[in-house]
Write an enzyme that holds these catalytic residues in place. Sequence first.
Site, PDB file in Angstrom:
ATOM      1  N   ASP A 182       0.825  -1.214   0.000  1.00  0.00           N
ATOM      2  CA  ASP A 182       0.000   0.000   0.000  1.00  0.00           C
ATOM      3  C   ASP A 182       0.857   1.263   0.000  1.00  0.00           C
ATOM      4  OD1 ASP A 182      -1.998   1.864   0.203  1.00  0.00           O
ATOM      5  OD2 ASP A 182      -2.709   1.236   2.182  1.00  0.00           O
TER       6      ASP A 182
ATOM      7  N   ASP B  17      -1.667   5.600  -6.209  1.00  0.00           N
ATOM      8  CA  ASP B  17      -1.982   4.675  -5.119  1.00  0.00           C
ATOM      9  C   ASP B  17      -2.140   3.240  -5.604  1.00  0.00           C
ATOM     10  OD1 ASP B  17      -2.743   3.708  -2.597  1.00  0.00           O
ATOM     11  OD2 ASP B  17      -4.864   4.083  -2.997  1.00  0.00           O
TER      12      ASP B  17
END
Length: 407
Positions: free
Chosen positions: A99, A279
């Site tokens: 992440d 992201d």
Amino acid sequence: MLPFASSFTTLLLALSIAATPLEVRNSPITLPIARSLNVSGGTINLLQHDQARAAAFRGRPASGIRRQSDNTSAINMGLSYTVKVGVGSPVTTYNLMVDTGSSNTWVGSGTAYVKTSTSYDTGEPVAVGYGSGSFEGTEYTDTITIGTGLTITQQSIGVANTSSGFTGVDGIVGIGPVDLTEGTLTKEESTTIPTVTENLYTQGLISEIVVGISFEPTNAEAITNGELTFGGTDATKYTGTIAYTPLTTTPLASTFWGISESITYGSTIIMSEITGIVDTATTFTLIPSYAYVAYKSATSSTLDQPTGLLRITTAQYHAMYDLNFNIGSNTYALTPNGQIWPRSLNTYIGGSSRSIYLVVNDIGSPGAAGPDFINGYTFLERFYSVFDTTHSRVGFATTLYTNATTN
Ligand SMILES: *[C@@H]1O[C@H](CO)[C@@H](O)[C@H](O)[C@H]1NC(C)=O
Ligand SMILES: *[C@@H]1O[C@H](CO)[C@@H](O)[C@H](O)[C@H]1NC(C)=O
Ligand SMILES: *[C@@H]1O[C@H](CO)[C@@H](O)[C@H](O)[C@H]1NC(C)=O
Ligand SMILES: *[C@@H]1O[C@H](CO)[C@@H](O)[C@H](O)[C@H]1NC(C)=O
């Protein structure tokens, strides 16, 4: 002269030791990334997951506090990208979500934390809300093993006693900017937690605080075809050269891996230059409502209620243009095939096997707070990406898959 020379040598030695306190092995560390679409819980709503995550990013206060008390509901995340990380001695291996949009590393949502002689309970409560899920528990320090036996000692990790929204993974390896950890130790609001990438650097295992990520498009339900590199980039995973763009200083995009970009569809302007983020844990590419409306119109697509995605006909697909992401002086073109969801995976997201769905969607109206777009996985599987803390920049390069027609 001799005593002088010898003490001079001693001084030099002392200086060089002070300058390089640890042996620097200096070579990048690469880990395979496994991608998995978990459909055992039924249809997965990837868009709902992404939009909840985006809302949390955008609603985040300028500093601190990413608590479970952030009003979050759990959404089965469905699509995961994980690396294997060892914790403790002897090692227990966990599959941790990669992440770039968060920075705490934690375990315990799947495989339970196994305490060993290297585990140290700091007693500090920790909590993070991700919009689509959350965890809370206690912060430990432990030995982390990555790649082929490289170890980080005393890495701060969260050990979850409660988590939601993380089915099929054991936790997260957070490779976002360190400031995102601020406020997550709930009793130490202003304390940040050194990330795995930072500790690899301070413990001399890598020479720059840089992460390179390779994803490749696929229409398989589960496959290991990605690669995470700590401390450098992998020249076998991209073509041409990596072009870098400076990190934006515009809040709130600046809290994340934030950049400026504009978007055109063919020659139609979809979005003038604004700031947003890159992201890995967002599946789709999300753009502001006005840009989404412009894209919907330019593609003549219609909203598909079951999936929430835009849908086009085969004829419209064949008439599509590239979606151009203008970043710095470079243009990264998502081809028509790069703009559609893999058709063989349509039914997993509640779609029809005969339809064609677009991977660009709506982040909401531009907010005072931003970030106002997210270049997610569907962008990153077409371009190699580099997250460079040392030089405050993000890099992209084309790959063998930039123009692939896998979807
Ligand atoms: C929190 O969630 C509840 C229930 O979904 C909702 O009614 C409420 O408006 C939310 N509050 C905020 C501040 O978003
Ligand atoms: C889980 O951890 C949090 C934070 O440390 C703590 O407040 C809570 O009491 C713990 N819950 C359980 C069930 O142990
Ligand atoms: C898939 O998701 C379900 C819940 O929807 C979960 O129970 C299961 O463990 C997950 N399986 C894998 C292999 O990730
Ligand atoms: C992709 O295709 C376009 C148009 O044919 C071409 O200009 C470009 O060089 C290709 N990019 C890569 C990375 O192969």
